[in-house]
Design a protein around this motif. Sequence first.
Motif, mmCIF file in Angstrom:
data_model
loop_
_atom_site.group_PDB
_atom_site.id
_atom_site.type_symbol
_atom_site.label_atom_id
_atom_site.label_comp_id
_atom_site.label_asym_id
_atom_site.label_seq_id
_atom_site.Cartn_x
_atom_site.Cartn_y
_atom_site.Cartn_z
ATOM 1 N N LEU A 228 9.247 8.510 3.913
ATOM 2 C CA LEU A 228 8.035 8.810 3.363
ATOM 3 C C LEU A 228 7.554 8.007 2.071
ATOM 4 C CD1 LEU A 228 8.405 12.629 3.006
ATOM 5 C CD2 LEU A 228 7.351 11.537 4.806
ATOM 6 N N ILE A 229 8.491 7.062 1.954
ATOM 7 C CA ILE A 229 8.245 5.922 0.807
ATOM 8 C C ILE A 229 7.131 4.973 1.252
ATOM 9 C CG2 ILE A 229 9.006 4.129 -0.452
ATOM 10 C CD1 ILE A 229 11.762 5.660 -0.416
ATOM 11 N N THR A 230 5.950 5.123 0.795
ATOM 12 C CA THR A 230 4.780 4.087 1.246
ATOM 13 C C THR A 230 4.948 2.790 0.666
ATOM 14 O OG1 THR A 230 3.412 6.079 1.446
ATOM 15 C CG2 THR A 230 2.095 3.915 1.357
ATOM 16 N N ALA A 231 5.423 2.915 -0.814
ATOM 17 C CA ALA A 231 5.417 1.724 -1.492
ATOM 18 C C ALA A 231 6.426 1.643 -2.681
ATOM 19 C CB ALA A 231 4.049 1.166 -1.842
ATOM 20 N N ARG A 232 6.695 0.484 -3.187
ATOM 21 C CA ARG A 232 7.565 0.826 -4.323
ATOM 22 C C ARG A 232 7.267 -0.489 -5.292
ATOM 23 N NH1 ARG A 232 14.267 1.478 -3.843
ATOM 24 N NH2 ARG A 232 14.776 1.004 -5.895
ATOM 25 N N LEU A 233 6.923 -0.078 -6.366
ATOM 26 C CA LEU A 233 6.230 -1.136 -7.506
ATOM 27 C C LEU A 233 6.999 -1.010 -8.835
ATOM 28 C CD1 LEU A 233 3.766 -0.217 -5.518
ATOM 29 C CD2 LEU A 233 2.466 -1.767 -7.365
ATOM 30 N N PRO A 234 6.996 -1.957 -9.316
ATOM 31 C CA PRO A 234 7.885 -2.246 -10.685
ATOM 32 C C PRO A 234 7.052 -1.280 -11.799
ATOM 33 C CG PRO A 234 7.081 -4.054 -10.223
ATOM 34 C CD PRO A 234 6.650 -3.464 -9.139
ATOM 35 N N LEU A 235 7.820 -0.829 -12.990
ATOM 36 C CA LEU A 235 6.981 -0.088 -13.812
ATOM 37 C C LEU A 235 5.759 -0.959 -14.639
ATOM 38 C CD1 LEU A 235 6.653 2.173 -15.717
ATOM 39 C CD2 LEU A 235 8.629 1.279 -17.259
ATOM 40 N N GLU A 236 6.132 -2.369 -14.458
ATOM 41 C CA GLU A 236 5.097 -3.110 -14.970
ATOM 42 C C GLU A 236 3.714 -2.936 -14.240
ATOM 43 O OE1 GLU A 236 5.113 -5.876 -17.447
ATOM 44 O OE2 GLU A 236 7.067 -5.597 -18.075
ATOM 45 N N GLN A 237 3.851 -2.678 -12.993
ATOM 46 C CA GLN A 237 2.559 -2.484 -12.224
ATOM 47 C C GLN A 237 2.351 -0.841 -12.052
ATOM 48 O OE1 GLN A 237 2.619 -4.864 -8.380
ATOM 49 N NE2 GLN A 237 3.960 -6.287 -9.333
ATOM 50 N N GLY A 238 2.617 -0.329 -12.985
ATOM 51 C CA GLY A 238 2.400 1.323 -12.950
ATOM 52 C C GLY A 238 1.019 1.661 -12.683
ATOM 53 N N VAL A 239 0.037 1.082 -13.330
ATOM 54 C CA VAL A 239 -1.418 1.349 -13.135
ATOM 55 C C VAL A 239 -1.691 1.283 -11.600
ATOM 56 C CG1 VAL A 239 -3.629 1.009 -13.964
ATOM 57 C CG2 VAL A 239 -1.860 0.884 -15.482
ATOM 58 N N GLU A 240 -1.374 0.034 -11.088
ATOM 59 C CA GLU A 240 -1.326 -0.220 -9.674
ATOM 60 C C GLU A 240 -0.554 0.923 -8.661
ATOM 61 O OE1 GLU A 240 -0.808 -2.139 -12.043
ATOM 62 O OE2 GLU A 240 -1.639 -4.216 -11.869
ATOM 63 N N ALA A 241 0.530 1.165 -9.287
ATOM 64 C CA ALA A 241 1.022 2.250 -8.493
ATOM 65 C C ALA A 241 0.234 3.748 -8.236
ATOM 66 C CB ALA A 241 2.541 2.685 -8.970
ATOM 67 N N LEU A 242 -0.248 3.950 -9.346
ATOM 68 C CA LEU A 242 -1.107 4.930 -9.326
ATOM 69 C C LEU A 242 -2.279 4.963 -8.509
ATOM 70 C CD1 LEU A 242 -1.423 6.097 -13.089
ATOM 71 C CD2 LEU A 242 -0.004 7.426 -11.410
ATOM 72 N N ALA A 243 -3.062 3.719 -8.412
ATOM 73 C CA ALA A 243 -4.068 3.433 -7.593
ATOM 74 C C ALA A 243 -3.748 3.517 -6.020
ATOM 75 C CB ALA A 243 -4.778 2.086 -7.827
ATOM 76 N N ARG A 244 -2.368 2.988 -5.923
ATOM 77 C CA ARG A 244 -1.869 2.852 -4.665
ATOM 78 C C ARG A 244 -1.571 4.531 -3.902
ATOM 79 N NH1 ARG A 244 -1.311 2.946 -0.250
ATOM 80 N NH2 ARG A 244 0.112 1.559 0.975
ATOM 81 N N ALA A 245 -1.086 5.123 -4.915
ATOM 82 C CA ALA A 245 -0.848 6.556 -4.580
ATOM 83 C C ALA A 245 -2.100 7.332 -4.266
ATOM 84 C CB ALA A 245 -0.047 7.025 -5.570
ATOM 85 N N ALA A 246 -3.277 6.861 -4.832
ATOM 86 C CA ALA A 246 -4.552 7.602 -4.626
ATOM 87 C C ALA A 246 -5.025 7.420 -3.492
ATOM 88 C CB ALA A 246 -5.350 7.381 -5.683
ATOM 89 N N ARG A 247 -4.782 6.297 -2.646
ATOM 90 C CA ARG A 247 -5.275 6.085 -1.338
ATOM 91 C C ARG A 247 -4.796 7.175 -0.266
ATOM 92 N NH1 ARG A 247 -3.828 -0.413 -0.955
ATOM 93 N NH2 ARG A 247 -3.470 -0.012 1.138
ATOM 94 N N PRO A 248 -5.927 7.422 0.384
ATOM 95 C CA PRO A 248 -5.578 8.526 1.612
ATOM 96 C C PRO A 248 -4.384 8.224 2.285
ATOM 97 C CG PRO A 248 -8.041 7.670 1.467
ATOM 98 C CD PRO A 248 -7.333 6.801 0.763
ATOM 99 N N ASP A 249 -4.345 7.110 2.832
ATOM 100 C CA ASP A 249 -3.163 6.854 3.727
ATOM 101 C C ASP A 249 -1.476 6.773 2.855
ATOM 102 O OD1 ASP A 249 -3.495 4.562 2.170
ATOM 103 O OD2 ASP A 249 -2.459 3.104 3.731
ATOM 104 N N ALA A 250 -1.582 7.039 1.690
ATOM 105 C CA ALA A 250 -0.270 6.955 0.955
ATOM 106 C C ALA A 250 0.422 8.117 1.042
ATOM 107 C CB ALA A 250 -0.643 6.630 -0.339
ATOM 108 N N ILE A 251 1.949 8.165 1.223
ATOM 109 C CA ILE A 251 2.684 9.310 1.201
ATOM 110 C C ILE A 251 3.211 9.376 -0.342
ATOM 111 C CG2 ILE A 251 4.222 10.944 2.084
ATOM 112 C CD1 ILE A 251 1.859 10.299 3.811
#
Lengths: 317, 317
Positions: free
Chosen positions: B287-310
């Motif tokens: 179920l892991i869609t993506a893995r980003l470093p904490l430095e890219q935390g804001v991007e991680a939130l945006a990535r998780a908001a995309r409809p295809d993200a699990i």
Amino acid sequence: MIGLTLGPEGPQLTRDLPRPAADGEAVMRVSLAGVCATDLELVRGYMGFAGVLGHEWVGVVEEADDPALVGRRVVGEINASCGSCPTCRAGRPTHCPHRTVLGILGRDGAFAEYLRLPATNLHPVPDPVSDEAAVFVEPLAAACRILEQVHVRPGDRVVVLGLGRLGQLCARVLALTGAEVLGVSRSRHKLDLLPPSVRPVPADQAVGLPPADVVVDTTGSPAGLADASARVRPGGTLVLKTTVHEAPGLSPTPWVIDEITVVGSRCGPFAPALRLLAAGLVDPTPLITARLPLEQGVEALARAARPDAIKVLIDVG
Amino acid sequence: MIGLTLGPEGPQLTRDLPRPAADGEAVMRVSLAGVCATDLELVRGYMGFAGVLGHEWVGVVEEADDPALVGRRVVGEINASCGSCPTCRAGRPTHCPHRTVLGILGRDGAFAEYLRLPATNLHPVPDPVSDEAAVFVEPLAAACRILEQVHVRPGDRVVVLGLGRLGQLCARVLALTGAEVLGVSRSRHKLDLLPPSVRPVPADQAVGLPPADVVVDTTGSPAGLADASARVRPGGTLVLKTTVHEAPGLSPTPWVIDEITVVGSRCGPFAPALRLLAAGLVDPTPLITARLPLEQGVEALARAARPDAIKVLIDVG
């Protein structure tokens, strides 16, 4: 025979109804019947019902395949199920998709001189139970249904909202568990009808009540339902005993956050209700507001629709 | 320390956060964290939270009163309760009215180098469970919560609506009962992620499905909730796993007529979730869609908001 029928022009007394034929079921002569909130909803068009109204009754068996039944004083479960579909075979006959329901769905009801039901639906009434008490078996069974669905514990705090026909019976049955039962109503008259086992709470003094383990909504109103929902403690149970067709302000979010269980509850078991009446553990007769002959059936419906009415009976036999 | 904080201007990376002091609790160095739908709701203003976000995590104990805990790899229950109020003493600490909730209510969360929780909230992670699996313990526990509240039987038919982060885990856990579990989604991608134990049903082919014994709504949408409600058989159970703040078309009437039980369900038990992971009975890592470093935390939130993200993970350690 004479019966109170619902047609396109509303409820009316009809004098030339054919007496129902047994046709494999049992035929009863009705002695006494009760008016329920559902009857009033049907008159307003709910379910699109047409035919003889009424589903709370006590009577005497006139015809049945089993000769031992003939002449017995009986009450009867209102759902007539097919007995063979997957739902019936799974032990849920009251939800049979092919069912008819006495005076509610596809089957003439009890506000008439005679009615017809499958013999398997009938329960003989024990001698100590008067006709005036027995006519309450159907709604009392609906109150007992709560205890089939929800484990109400002796240490629980229970709030019953709405103290009309059904709420009065629910409060009485729930108090038998030993739980602390509070009945909430705006009506002084309805509060005064509560037995010593139920604590009367005027609605305007109910603001500061602590959250309850179990809340039973019998108000039939969206505002009542919202109030009921707000009174349940986290992890507690909200029992819906009356239908609310629209609930515009209802948010399920608190149910998730507070892990509320919402239990829809309808018809119940007749045998426990008869036992409670026979043992004198519930006395419904103080709830009788008026008693009119079948000839005044239309007036009886109007009387039952008045806000102060609890139970209006129709004398048939 | 560095952390992903939510403030009036939205989520941002903050570099000068003080490292939390133990102050009677335990301090953990976070290794890996997961983004949940609740984090995205908090960003949209839900609960009015301000502080470090994040409540799904795995890490290593740095400070604790019990020296045996220091150095252990742990996960942690997110509700910190008072332990002494009537709700806690009644065995419902997750509903403690004085509770704080990690990254959700009054307590900084896991999207930071360090976090603080009471030592009683911690569960050591068994060696066979990787960090990538352990970071799913909190949502997996929420899926297990359903089986604490509802008796799902091996012969039941279960429908899970919505196959995002939580729906995928609910479907996997419910299939362990032997029940026939159907996962419904519009997304081919999400259907393809289902394990062999769950039958994938594209939403446009779900019209004619027979009613289910248990329906789990994880859609978080009013339309999804209405669809879920309509799929429950009479006498069945509707489980609400996601909050729906407005439900304008929701009518409780069918719940009464069909005697539906609606169960709000939130946080669950960590120990069973860890057992399922350790035994390999649930594998959440696909179920892991993506893995980003904490430095890219804001991007991680945006990535998780995309409809295809699990599930989007944030690498902290």
